[in-house]
Design a protein around this motif. Structure first.
Motif, PDB file in Angstrom:
ATOM      1  N   ARG A  35       0.828  -1.215   0.000  1.00 47.95           N
ATOM      2  CA  ARG A  35       0.000   0.000   0.000  1.00 47.95           C
ATOM      3  C   ARG A  35       0.856   1.256   0.000  1.00 47.95           C
ATOM      4  O   ARG A  35       0.591   2.192  -0.740  1.00 47.95           O
ATOM      5  CB  ARG A  35      -0.928   0.025   1.219  1.00 47.95           C
ATOM      6  N   GLN A  44      -1.511   3.955  -8.694  1.00 49.68           N
ATOM      7  CA  GLN A  44      -2.943   3.808  -8.925  1.00 49.68           C
ATOM      8  C   GLN A  44      -3.296   4.340 -10.304  1.00 49.68           C
ATOM      9  O   GLN A  44      -2.781   5.374 -10.735  1.00 49.68           O
ATOM     10  CB  GLN A  44      -3.744   4.569  -7.871  1.00 49.68           C
ATOM     11  N   ASP A  45      -4.153   3.625 -10.996  1.00 47.94           N
ATOM     12  CA  ASP A  45      -4.593   4.048 -12.327  1.00 47.94           C
ATOM     13  C   ASP A  45      -5.332   5.375 -12.190  1.00 47.94           C
ATOM     14  O   ASP A  45      -6.237   5.504 -11.372  1.00 47.94           O
ATOM     15  CB  ASP A  45      -5.521   2.979 -12.906  1.00 47.94           C
ATOM     16  N   ASN A  48      -9.186   4.859 -13.165  1.00 50.91           N
ATOM     17  CA  ASN A  48      -9.929   3.933 -12.302  1.00 50.91           C
ATOM     18  C   ASN A  48      -9.105   3.707 -11.036  1.00 50.91           C
ATOM     19  O   ASN A  48      -8.170   2.913 -11.027  1.00 50.91           O
ATOM     20  CB  ASN A  48     -10.180   2.613 -13.021  1.00 50.91           C
ATOM     21  N   LYS A  49      -9.447   4.392  -9.970  1.00 50.85           N
ATOM     22  CA  LYS A  49      -8.676   4.346  -8.719  1.00 50.85           C
ATOM     23  C   LYS A  49      -8.716   2.975  -8.035  1.00 50.85           C
ATOM     24  O   LYS A  49      -7.995   2.743  -7.080  1.00 50.85           O
ATOM     25  CB  LYS A  49      -9.175   5.412  -7.732  1.00 50.85           C
ATOM     26  N   ASN A  50      -9.548   2.057  -8.512  1.00 46.12           N
ATOM     27  CA  ASN A  50      -9.603   0.714  -7.941  1.00 46.12           C
ATOM     28  C   ASN A  50      -8.553  -0.214  -8.542  1.00 46.12           C
ATOM     29  O   ASN A  50      -8.416  -1.351  -8.102  1.00 46.12           O
ATOM     30  CB  ASN A  50     -10.988   0.099  -8.142  1.00 46.12           C
ATOM     31  N   ILE A  51      -7.821   0.253  -9.538  1.00 45.50           N
ATOM     32  CA  ILE A  51      -6.812  -0.556 -10.218  1.00 45.50           C
ATOM     33  C   ILE A  51      -5.422  -0.038  -9.884  1.00 45.50           C
ATOM     34  O   ILE A  51      -5.175   1.164  -9.840  1.00 45.50           O
ATOM     35  CB  ILE A  51      -7.003  -0.511 -11.763  1.00 45.50           C
ATOM     36  N   LYS A  67      -1.551  -5.734 -13.469  1.00 47.58           N
ATOM     37  CA  LYS A  67      -2.629  -4.908 -12.899  1.00 47.58           C
ATOM     38  C   LYS A  67      -3.351  -5.729 -11.839  1.00 47.58           C
ATOM     39  O   LYS A  67      -3.600  -6.916 -12.024  1.00 47.58           O
ATOM     40  CB  LYS A  67      -3.622  -4.471 -13.971  1.00 47.58           C
ATOM     41  N   GLU A  69      -6.601  -5.283  -8.734  1.00 47.75           N
ATOM     42  CA  GLU A  69      -7.622  -4.456  -8.099  1.00 47.75           C
ATOM     43  C   GLU A  69      -7.263  -4.263  -6.637  1.00 47.75           C
ATOM     44  O   GLU A  69      -6.716  -5.157  -5.996  1.00 47.75           O
ATOM     45  CB  GLU A  69      -8.992  -5.113  -8.210  1.00 47.75           C
ATOM     46  N   LEU A  70      -7.564  -3.086  -6.088  1.00 43.69           N
ATOM     47  CA  LEU A  70      -7.260  -2.802  -4.685  1.00 43.69           C
ATOM     48  C   LEU A  70      -7.923  -3.812  -3.757  1.00 43.69           C
ATOM     49  O   LEU A  70      -7.356  -4.188  -2.731  1.00 43.69           O
ATOM     50  CB  LEU A  70      -7.698  -1.386  -4.318  1.00 43.69           C
ATOM     51  N   SER A  71      -9.099  -4.276  -4.113  1.00 44.77           N
ATOM     52  CA  SER A  71      -9.804  -5.238  -3.263  1.00 44.77           C
ATOM     53  C   SER A  71      -9.089  -6.583  -3.204  1.00 44.77           C
ATOM     54  O   SER A  71      -9.296  -7.352  -2.271  1.00 44.77           O
ATOM     55  CB  SER A  71     -11.237  -5.424  -3.754  1.00 44.77           C
ATOM     56  N   GLU A  72      -8.228  -6.882  -4.178  1.00 41.98           N
ATOM     57  CA  GLU A  72      -7.484  -8.140  -4.201  1.00 41.98           C
ATOM     58  C   GLU A  72      -6.198  -8.084  -3.369  1.00 41.98           C
ATOM     59  O   GLU A  72      -5.651  -9.130  -3.031  1.00 41.98           O
ATOM     60  CB  GLU A  72      -7.093  -8.508  -5.636  1.00 41.98           C
TER      61      GLU A  72
END
Length: 87
Positions: A35, A44-45, A48-51, A67, A69-72
């Motif tokens: 992080r 961060q992309d 798309n801030k989730n990527i 690439k 995802e932040l959730s991963e």
């Protein structure tokens, strides 16, 4: 220096240890490392801030993926910290 036996963990436990203060060497790898690396290197992309767009250093930690995802992130990082059974 904290008094021995005064910690909330019971007799014999130092107060700083019971309060969560670490002593000794810090581990080489921290679960928070990816992080902070993402934030410091602006990975961060932008659209798309989730990527997260992984650089070479991050790819080694995140299973070679370019690439993620932040959730991963928690799931992938957790693979590097296997649960040790209590004895």
């Amino acid at each position: 220096m904290p008094e021995e036996g005064r910690g909330p963990g019971g007799p014999g436990e130092p107060a700083d240890r019971a309060a969560g203060v670490r002593r000794g060497p810090v581990p080489d790898v921290s679960p928070l490392l990816p992080r902070s690396h993402i934030k410091d290197n602006k990975l961060q992309d932008p659209t798309n801030k989730n990527i997260v767009n992984c650089d070479d250093n991050l790819k080694t930690v995140l299973l070679g993926r370019s690439k993620v995802e932040l959730s991963e992130l928690p799931m992938i990082v957790k693979l590097h910290f296997p649960k040790v059974p209590k004895s």
